[in-house]
Design a protein around this motif. Structure first.
Motif, PDB file in Angstrom:
ATOM      1  N   ASP A   1     -57.696 -47.512 -93.306  1.00 37.06           N
ATOM      2  CA  ASP A   1     -58.509 -46.824 -92.307  1.00 37.06           C
ATOM      3  C   ASP A   1     -57.593 -46.355 -91.182  1.00 37.06           C
ATOM      4  N   LYS A   2     -57.658 -45.073 -90.866  1.00 40.65           N
ATOM      5  CA  LYS A   2     -56.773 -44.546 -89.831  1.00 40.65           C
ATOM      6  C   LYS A   2     -57.353 -43.297 -89.196  1.00 40.65           C
ATOM      7  N   LEU A   3     -56.772 -42.935 -88.049  1.00 41.51           N
ATOM      8  CA  LEU A   3     -57.190 -41.761 -87.294  1.00 41.51           C
ATOM      9  C   LEU A   3     -55.973 -40.908 -86.999  1.00 41.51           C
ATOM     10  N   ILE A   4     -56.115 -39.582 -87.187  1.00 49.10           N
ATOM     11  CA  ILE A   4     -55.032 -38.664 -86.851  1.00 49.10           C
ATOM     12  C   ILE A   4     -55.553 -37.584 -85.916  1.00 49.10           C
ATOM     13  N   ARG A   5     -54.648 -36.996 -85.137  1.00 50.78           N
ATOM     14  CA  ARG A   5     -55.002 -35.948 -84.187  1.00 50.78           C
ATOM     15  C   ARG A   5     -54.199 -34.693 -84.493  1.00 50.78           C
ATOM     16  N   ALA A   6     -54.774 -33.552 -84.122  1.00 45.62           N
ATOM     17  CA  ALA A   6     -54.090 -32.276 -84.348  1.00 45.62           C
ATOM     18  C   ALA A   6     -54.576 -31.244 -83.341  1.00 45.62           C
ATOM     19  N   THR A   7     -53.821 -30.151 -83.224  1.00 47.81           N
ATOM     20  CA  THR A   7     -54.242 -28.996 -82.437  1.00 47.81           C
ATOM     21  C   THR A   7     -54.072 -27.752 -83.285  1.00 47.81           C
ATOM     22  N   ALA A   8     -54.766 -26.682 -82.903  1.00 52.27           N
ATOM     23  CA  ALA A   8     -54.643 -25.409 -83.608  1.00 52.27           C
ATOM     24  C   ALA A   8     -54.973 -24.281 -82.633  1.00 52.27           C
TER      25      ALA A   8
ATOM     26  N   GLY B   1     -59.374 -36.505 -87.110  1.00 52.65           N
ATOM     27  CA  GLY B   1     -59.926 -36.960 -88.374  1.00 52.65           C
ATOM     28  C   GLY B   1     -59.792 -38.466 -88.499  1.00 52.65           C
ATOM     29  N   VAL B   2     -60.756 -39.104 -89.148  1.00 50.84           N
ATOM     30  CA  VAL B   2     -60.721 -40.556 -89.275  1.00 50.84           C
ATOM     31  C   VAL B   2     -61.241 -40.982 -90.641  1.00 50.84           C
ATOM     32  N   ILE B   3     -60.583 -41.963 -91.230  1.00 48.79           N
ATOM     33  CA  ILE B   3     -61.061 -42.619 -92.454  1.00 48.79           C
ATOM     34  C   ILE B   3     -61.555 -44.004 -92.063  1.00 48.79           C
ATOM     35  N   THR B   4     -62.782 -44.327 -92.435  1.00 47.14           N
ATOM     36  CA  THR B   4     -63.402 -45.597 -92.032  1.00 47.14           C
ATOM     37  C   THR B   4     -63.987 -46.352 -93.221  1.00 47.14           C
ATOM     38  N   THR B   5     -63.461 -46.137 -94.395  1.00 47.67           N
ATOM     39  CA  THR B   5     -64.029 -46.724 -95.611  1.00 47.67           C
ATOM     40  C   THR B   5     -64.083 -48.242 -95.552  1.00 47.67           C
ATOM     41  N   ASN B   6     -62.969 -48.868 -95.238  1.00 46.91           N
ATOM     42  CA  ASN B   6     -62.900 -50.328 -95.270  1.00 46.91           C
ATOM     43  C   ASN B   6     -63.739 -50.970 -94.173  1.00 46.91           C
ATOM     44  N   LEU B   7     -63.696 -50.403 -92.979  1.00 43.98           N
ATOM     45  CA  LEU B   7     -64.457 -51.011 -91.885  1.00 43.98           C
ATOM     46  C   LEU B   7     -65.961 -50.826 -92.088  1.00 43.98           C
ATOM     47  N   THR B   8     -66.355 -49.709 -92.716  1.00 41.94           N
ATOM     48  CA  THR B   8     -67.775 -49.514 -93.004  1.00 41.94           C
ATOM     49  C   THR B   8     -68.250 -50.498 -94.060  1.00 41.94           C
TER      50      THR B   8
ATOM     51  N   ALA C   1     -68.039 -43.995 -87.185  1.00 41.99           N
ATOM     52  CA  ALA C   1     -67.012 -42.960 -87.292  1.00 41.99           C
ATOM     53  C   ALA C   1     -67.090 -42.006 -86.110  1.00 41.99           C
ATOM     54  N   SER C   2     -68.315 -41.628 -85.721  1.00 39.97           N
ATOM     55  CA  SER C   2     -68.499 -40.741 -84.573  1.00 39.97           C
ATOM     56  C   SER C   2     -67.974 -41.388 -83.303  1.00 39.97           C
ATOM     57  N   GLY C   3     -68.244 -42.680 -83.131  1.00 37.37           N
ATOM     58  CA  GLY C   3     -67.757 -43.388 -81.958  1.00 37.37           C
ATOM     59  C   GLY C   3     -66.245 -43.371 -81.862  1.00 37.37           C
ATOM     60  N   LEU C   4     -65.566 -43.598 -82.981  1.00 33.41           N
ATOM     61  CA  LEU C   4     -64.103 -43.582 -82.991  1.00 33.41           C
ATOM     62  C   LEU C   4     -63.563 -42.190 -82.681  1.00 33.41           C
ATOM     63  N   LEU C   5     -64.220 -41.164 -83.199  1.00 33.99           N
ATOM     64  CA  LEU C   5     -63.786 -39.793 -82.932  1.00 33.99           C
ATOM     65  C   LEU C   5     -63.947 -39.451 -81.456  1.00 33.99           C
TER      66      LEU C   5
ATOM     67  N   VAL D   1     -64.547 -35.816 -89.374  1.00 29.83           N
ATOM     68  CA  VAL D   1     -63.626 -34.928 -88.671  1.00 29.83           C
ATOM     69  C   VAL D   1     -64.380 -34.251 -87.533  1.00 29.83           C
ATOM     70  N   LEU D   2     -63.718 -34.154 -86.388  1.00 24.85           N
ATOM     71  CA  LEU D   2     -64.285 -33.523 -85.197  1.00 24.85           C
ATOM     72  C   LEU D   2     -63.377 -32.375 -84.769  1.00 24.85           C
ATOM     73  N   LEU D   3     -63.967 -31.179 -84.627  1.00 24.64           N
ATOM     74  CA  LEU D   3     -63.247 -30.007 -84.138  1.00 24.64           C
ATOM     75  C   LEU D   3     -63.880 -29.576 -82.826  1.00 24.64           C
ATOM     76  N   GLN D   4     -63.058 -29.371 -81.799  1.00 25.21           N
ATOM     77  CA  GLN D   4     -63.574 -28.994 -80.488  1.00 25.21           C
ATOM     78  C   GLN D   4     -62.783 -27.832 -79.907  1.00 25.21           C
ATOM     79  N   ILE D   5     -63.490 -26.934 -79.226  1.00 22.31           N
ATOM     80  CA  ILE D   5     -62.861 -25.829 -78.525  1.00 22.31           C
ATOM     81  C   ILE D   5     -62.493 -26.301 -77.127  1.00 22.31           C
ATOM     82  N   MET D   6     -61.240 -26.176 -76.781  1.00 19.94           N
ATOM     83  CA  MET D   6     -60.777 -26.581 -75.463  1.00 19.94           C
ATOM     84  C   MET D   6     -61.222 -25.579 -74.399  1.00 19.94           C
ATOM     85  N   PRO D   7     -61.317 -26.011 -73.142  1.00 20.28           N
ATOM     86  CA  PRO D   7     -61.855 -25.144 -72.077  1.00 20.28           C
ATOM     87  C   PRO D   7     -61.219 -23.770 -72.005  1.00 20.28           C
TER      88      PRO D   7
END
Length: 297
Positions: free
Chosen positions: A3-10, A19-26, A48-52, A176-182
């Motif tokens: 289970d892990k979380l990664i961050r990115a920009t675009a 993005g987050v994988i929560t298989t084991n904790l779920t 998963a939403s809380g972690l994101l 996975v959560l995608l957000q538009i920055m200000p």
């Protein structure tokens, strides 16, 4: 797969992606709470939403509390996630089960309920926590969280969370959560593009079950938009900070009369943690000591 979380920009920093994988904790939450299939999906999506959401916080010790209260049979769903990657949660009626929906999938929306409220509390580690409440729009959790981000935090967002649970337990979960920055929020075409990319996916868990990694999922979504994935990842896990000493502290707050009544009627006390289902038992000697401590104070 851990289970892990990664961050990115675009889009030159205009898009934030997590993005987050929560298989084991779920699966751990399913076992601890003896959750039904649909309750596992509802709580798994919430955790998963809380972690994101917590991943964007800055100060050590920051946490996000997601409280879903719909008019469906599951009752209250609560997930508590931290910037440190820990998460816990529970479902009020964990053994409720419903038939699949018209698409043959777990009917989370019906189990949660289409009417009700989503309450989010952000504890940023200092001062008063920030809280906001919005009405549920579907009960599917992911759609409701995305709506909260737009309505309450004015952040155009696309969120996809999912849980696949079968006879052998949870085999895929995350989101996975995608957000538009200000600085890019005025670009409506970018918002439309993100929504389109998310809608084209068959779901998050089918990608995991097909062997896709978080990095590959990010590439599929944003690879043509100057995607940059931060090299470090953060491990996430189910963790509850309850302890026997905390239980004793809570019992002490009941007062001398209530503690004496427990000794006389039950010869002790039992407490169950809502978040992790851990059972704590205090014997007569320990309750007597609590009474002595109260008298000394």
């Amino acid at each position: 797969m851990i289970d892990k979380l990664i961050r990115a920009t675009a889009a030159d920093g205009g898009i934030r992606a997590v993005g987050v994988i929560t298989t084991n904790l779920t699966e751990e939450a399913r076992r601890k709470h003896n959750l039904s299939y649909v309750a596992t999906a509802a709580l798994g999506r919430s955790m998963a939403s809380g972690l994101l959401l917590a991943s964007s916080m800055k100060k050590e010790g920051s946490r996000v509390n997601i409280h879903v209260k719909g008019d469906g049979p599951l009752g209250t769903i609560l997930a508590d996630a931290g910037l440190d990657g820990t998460v816990r949660g529970y479902v009020q009626n964990p053994q409720v089960e419903l038939p699949p929906n018209s698409q043959g999938k777990l009917d989370v929306g019906q189990a949660v309920g289409h009417n009700g409220y989503l309450h989010v509390v952000r504890d940023v580690g200092y001062g008063q926590p920030y809280s906001s409440t919005v009405e549920l729009i579907s009960g599917e959790v992911g759609e409701d969280i995305a709506n909260y981000l737009v309505v309450s935090e004015q952040t155009p967002s696309a969120l996809l969370v999912g849980v696949f649970v079968g006879a052998n337990g949870v085999t895929a979960a995350g989101g996975v959560l995608l957000q538009i920055m200000p600085k890019a929020a005025r670009d409506q075409s970018l918002v439309t593009l993100l929504e389109s990319r998310i809608s084209q996916l068959s779901g998050f868990t089918p990608l995991l079950r097909a062997g896709k990694t978080l990095r590959e999922i990010m590439e599929q979504l944003l690879g043509d938009l100057d995607l940059f994935i931060f090299p470090e990842f953060h491990q996430v896990k189910f963790h509850c900070g309850c302890s026997f000493n905390r239980v004793l502290g809570a019992l002490k707050m009941l007062g001398e009369a209530e503690l004496q009544d427990m000794i006389e009627k039950d010869e002790g006390a039992e407490a169950v943690c809502q978040f992790c289902a851990e059972v704590y038992q205090a014997n007569e000697t320990q309750l007597t000591q609590l009474i002595a401590d109260l008298k000394a104070e």
